[in-house]
Write an enzyme that holds these catalytic residues in place. Structure first.
Site, mmCIF file in Angstrom:
data_model
loop_
_atom_site.group_PDB
_atom_site.id
_atom_site.type_symbol
_atom_site.label_atom_id
_atom_site.label_comp_id
_atom_site.label_asym_id
_atom_site.label_seq_id
_atom_site.Cartn_x
_atom_site.Cartn_y
_atom_site.Cartn_z
ATOM 1 N N HIS A 138 -0.144 -4.394 -0.713
ATOM 2 C CA HIS A 138 -0.049 -3.355 0.323
ATOM 3 C C HIS A 138 0.275 -3.926 1.704
ATOM 4 O O HIS A 138 0.600 -3.181 2.623
ATOM 5 C CB HIS A 138 -1.368 -2.569 0.432
ATOM 6 C CG HIS A 138 -1.681 -1.744 -0.782
ATOM 7 N ND1 HIS A 138 -0.795 -0.825 -1.299
ATOM 8 C CD2 HIS A 138 -2.785 -1.692 -1.579
ATOM 9 C CE1 HIS A 138 -1.340 -0.249 -2.373
ATOM 10 N NE2 HIS A 138 -2.539 -0.766 -2.565
ATOM 11 N N ASP A 175 0.328 -2.570 -10.667
ATOM 12 C CA ASP A 175 -0.908 -2.043 -10.072
ATOM 13 C C ASP A 175 -0.756 -0.512 -9.999
ATOM 14 O O ASP A 175 0.345 0.002 -9.815
ATOM 15 C CB ASP A 175 -1.075 -2.626 -8.670
ATOM 16 C CG ASP A 175 -2.408 -2.264 -8.026
ATOM 17 O OD1 ASP A 175 -3.300 -3.137 -7.974
ATOM 18 O OD2 ASP A 175 -2.555 -1.118 -7.557
ATOM 19 N N HIS A 177 -1.510 1.478 -7.784
ATOM 20 C CA HIS A 177 -1.090 1.937 -6.460
ATOM 21 C C HIS A 177 0.292 1.359 -6.134
ATOM 22 O O HIS A 177 0.597 0.226 -6.509
ATOM 23 C CB HIS A 177 -2.095 1.485 -5.393
ATOM 24 C CG HIS A 177 -3.502 1.927 -5.663
ATOM 25 N ND1 HIS A 177 -4.439 1.115 -6.272
ATOM 26 C CD2 HIS A 177 -4.113 3.117 -5.434
ATOM 27 C CE1 HIS A 177 -5.580 1.786 -6.395
ATOM 28 N NE2 HIS A 177 -5.418 3.008 -5.910
ATOM 29 N N ASP A 262 -5.883 -1.719 -12.225
ATOM 30 C CA ASP A 262 -6.580 -0.469 -11.899
ATOM 31 C C ASP A 262 -5.957 0.764 -12.558
ATOM 32 O O ASP A 262 -6.416 1.888 -12.314
ATOM 33 C CB ASP A 262 -6.722 -0.287 -10.379
ATOM 34 C CG ASP A 262 -5.505 -0.756 -9.600
ATOM 35 O OD1 ASP A 262 -4.461 -1.037 -10.226
ATOM 36 O OD2 ASP A 262 -5.603 -0.843 -8.361
HETATM 37 ZN ZN LIG Z 1 -4.384 -0.944 -6.799
#
Ligand SMILES: [Zn+2]
Length: 350
Positions: A138, A175, A177, A262
């Site tokens: 991120h 991931d 996200h 995740d």
């Molecule tokens: Zn994540």
């Protein structure tokens, strides 16, 4: 490169990078129930140690050296993180924290990813894994966010391109996200093919199917948002039928995986429903691609917030990287795969 790797390596001969400093970064000092705990990495290492590290060679993740972070980040961003740590720490935003030990942890996380890239490109192994934290995907060139301070995988890719002489790097981010930081770092570039599968509608909110990069980088970003509740069938279908064909055409010299765990069904932060075995199967597909191209795979730990699940997923991933069994073909998911194929097909004839 291929010459150096031409001798067959024994099963399991990967390189595992980590450093004790990565356990010192502790957002729970700032937020009681913060999901990014040192226990996540401890669980991974206990599980691997219990199986004699699967025969992998453990190496210490060195700190990123002077100037290395600026391969991706602005000097201002690096200085801000360093100063915040030196002055006792504090919050970057509502869920991203820097403690006194965090800068050092982040230096080793970034340095580990870079050193892994160097070792793989030098032919010291064909697969690697960085068990490091804080995670990185991120972190944008000028901004820490989403638990991430420096973008470990982007730094490894830049190092490979700018200092190790590679021409093209594939970054696959599974991931749950969207890897917004990596996407931003390479948005306008055609030497990095960035492909991300992520749950739609959750943090950080970026990564729409229609966002394919921009300018000279148009087509070199593949965003594949999936609905909450998505299971293995869809994820494997997207890997096999949407990510791998362009990746094969792109023909990277190095494959990097932003490996968050995740999307596992037990993860508390998201709503996808992958099994531990699903991550192994995704890995096998990537491993087979890398085998076809005769290029190495470097894997960097990102998210994953149920420590026991992360530990089992990492173990399964390492076994798959080392060649445990063949990948199986998945049926294309009728709706999402064809919608994605229509979008990606503008750039890569699918
Ligand atoms: Zn994540």
């Amino acid at each position: 490169m291929s010459e150096q790797r031409s001798a067959p390596r024994p099963q399991g001969a990967g390189l595992y990078f980590s450093h004790p400093a990565c356990l010192e970064h502790n957002p729970r000092a700032y937020m009681l129930a913060h999901p990014d705990t040192p226990e996540r990495l401890q669980a991974v290492e206990h599980a691997l140690a219990a199986h004699d590290w699967l025969g992998w060679e453990r190496r210490e993740a060195p700190p990123a050296v002077e100037g290395q972070l600026e391969l991706v980040h602005s000097a201002r961003h690096v200085e801000l993180i360093r100063e915040l740590a030196i002055t006792g720490g504090g919050a970057i935003d509502g869920d991203t924290f820097v403690g006194e030990a965090s800068y050092r942890a982040a230096l080793h996380a970034a340095g580990g990813a870079c050193e892994m890239a160097r070792a793989l490109v030098a032919g010291e192994a064909s697969v690697g894994f960085c068990g490091v934290r804080p995670s990185g995907h991120h972190a944008e060139p000028d901004r820490a966010m989403g638990f991430c301070l420096f973008n470990n995988v982007a730094l490894a890719a830049e190092l490979a391109l700018r200092e190790l002489g590679l021409k093209r790097v594939l970054v696959l981010d599974w991931d749950v996200h969207h890897g917004n930081g990596t996407a931003e770092a390479f948005r306008r570039r055609s030497d990095v093919l960035f492909a991300s599968i992520h749950q739609a509608g959750i943090y950080p909110g970026t990564g729409a199917l229609s966002d394919a990069g921009s300018g000279p980088g148009e087509g070199y970003t593949i965003n594949l948002p999936v609905p909450a509740g998505s299971e293995e069938d869809l994820w494997l279908s997207l890997i096999e039928h949407i990510v791998l064909p362009p990746a094969r055409t792109f023909a990277p010299d190095l494959v990097l995986i932003s490996a968050g765990f995740d999307a596992h069904r037990e993860d508390p932060l998201a709503g996808c429903r992958l099994e531990t075995a699903s991550f192994a199967e995704m890995t096998r597909h990537v491993r087979d691609l890398a085998g076809e191209l005769d290029v190495p795979i470097g894997t960097v730990l990102e998210g994953g917030y149920e420590p026991a699940a992360v530990a089992q997923c990492v173990r399964a991933t390492l076994l798959a990287l080392a060649g445990d069994q063949p990948a199986h073909s998945a049926a294309p998911d009728a709706m999402l795969t064809s919608r994605a194929a229509a979008q990606i097909g503008h750039h890569w004839s699918l």
